[in-house]
Write an enzyme that holds these catalytic residues in place. Structure first.
Site, PDB file in Angstrom:
ATOM      1  CE1 TYR A 171      -3.917   2.269   0.827  1.00 25.74           C
ATOM      2  CE2 TYR A 171      -2.430   3.219   2.452  1.00 25.74           C
ATOM      3  CZ  TYR A 171      -3.593   3.281   1.729  1.00 25.74           C
ATOM      4  OH  TYR A 171      -4.454   4.329   1.899  1.00 25.74           O
ATOM      5  CE  LYS A 175      -3.622   5.117  -1.430  1.00 26.83           C
ATOM      6  NZ  LYS A 175      -4.646   5.666  -2.339  1.00 26.83           N
TER       7      LYS A 175
END
Length: 289
Positions: A171, A175
């Site tokens: 993640y 990002k």
């Protein structure tokens, strides 16, 4: 007159949470909204047309204009179908808000390939795919002599910028990549009349409630009448401003939570050492540690 009167906007992941708040505010401010949501679970599995349609129904009941879309933004073809629907349904596209995301948290040593691939696909490829097809549309408009005043708002995260979170290597990497993609796209697309910015929001959503060590914080009840600093609706006014035709900002990444907005900077010089000749390992051991 609304801030977004006459604008056509796509909001991905708009069936719930922050994306839902974006779609509702955009419609209230006069935009025609394509509400995209595959309707999957937190980990991206499954699909359900219900969440997107429920948001559309809410917008229409309030007098706004919206249509539902359940294409998968992690697919190049799905992203194209999404952009095509906006153009076909509302006659154009002015705003792209990339918000869709999933979680498949795992520590790096135990992470499975599928956990890595799924998160990178939905977040990073999901941003790149929609951005590609929207950019191609705006480029063609410009080449045809049309005036374009468009905006892209991407969604990064504290996990990928200023607050790395153990268990979110996939993640956080996605990002961080989105933040970098934002800066590159801002540089590339300015010539076509397109501004590109990103936000790194902190709010109560399905994903943050499921994040280890953070769920209890977000789930805490707020007494009636008091300001709810973690309400997802707090994020949307900034996105609406960045999406407006009057806004000139581009190439920015903003952390936003509650009543606070902070402009973030990327990698920067912290300390420099220099040598008049080739480095030796011993020199580096002495000077770097």
């Amino acid at each position: 007159m609304g801030t977004l009167d006459g604008r056509v906007a796509i909001v991905t992941g708009a069936g719930r949470g922050i994306g839902r708040e974006h779609a509702l505010l955009f419609a209230a401010e006069g935009a025609s909204v394509v509400v995209n949501d595959l309707g999957g679970a937190n980990d991206g599995s499954g699909s359900d047309a219900g969440p997107a349609q429920q948001v559309v129904d809410e917008i229409v009941a309030a007098g706004g204009r919206a249509v539902a879309n359940t294409d998968n933004v992690a697919s190049w073809e799905g992203a194209k179908a999404l952009v095509d629907q906006a153009v076909d349904e509302f006659g154009g596209l002015d705003v792209l808000v990339n918000n869709a995301g999933i979680l498949r948290d795992a520590f790096i040593a135990g992470m499975e390939e599928s956990q890595w691939d799924a998160v990178i696909a939905v977040h990073l490829k999901g941003h790149a795919a929609t951005l590609h097809h929207a950019a191609a549309y705006w480029k063609a408009r410009t080449k045809a002599g049309k005036t374009v005043n468009a905006s892209v708002v991407n969604t990064s995260s504290a996990s990928g910028t200023f607050m790395p979170n153990a268990g979110q290597g996939n993640y956080g990497a996605a990002k961080a990549g989105i933040a970098a993609l934002t800066l590159v796209a801002a540089d590339e697309l300015e010539r076509y009349g397109v501004r590109v910015n990103a936000i790194a929001p902190i709010a109560r959503t399905r994903l943050t409630l499921a994040t280890p060590g953070m769920g209890a914080l977000f789930a805490a009840e707020v007494p009636e009448g008091e300001f709810d600093a973690f309400a997802p609706a707090n994020i949307s006014p900034l996105v609406a401003r960045l999406a407006s035709a009057e806004c000139k900002l581009t190439g920015k990444v903003y952390a936003v939570q509650g009543g606070g907005i902070t402009e973030l900077g990327g990698w920067h010089d912290v300390n420099t050492i220099e040598s008049e000749g080739p480095w030796t390992i011993a020199d580096l051991a002495n000077r770097l540690g």
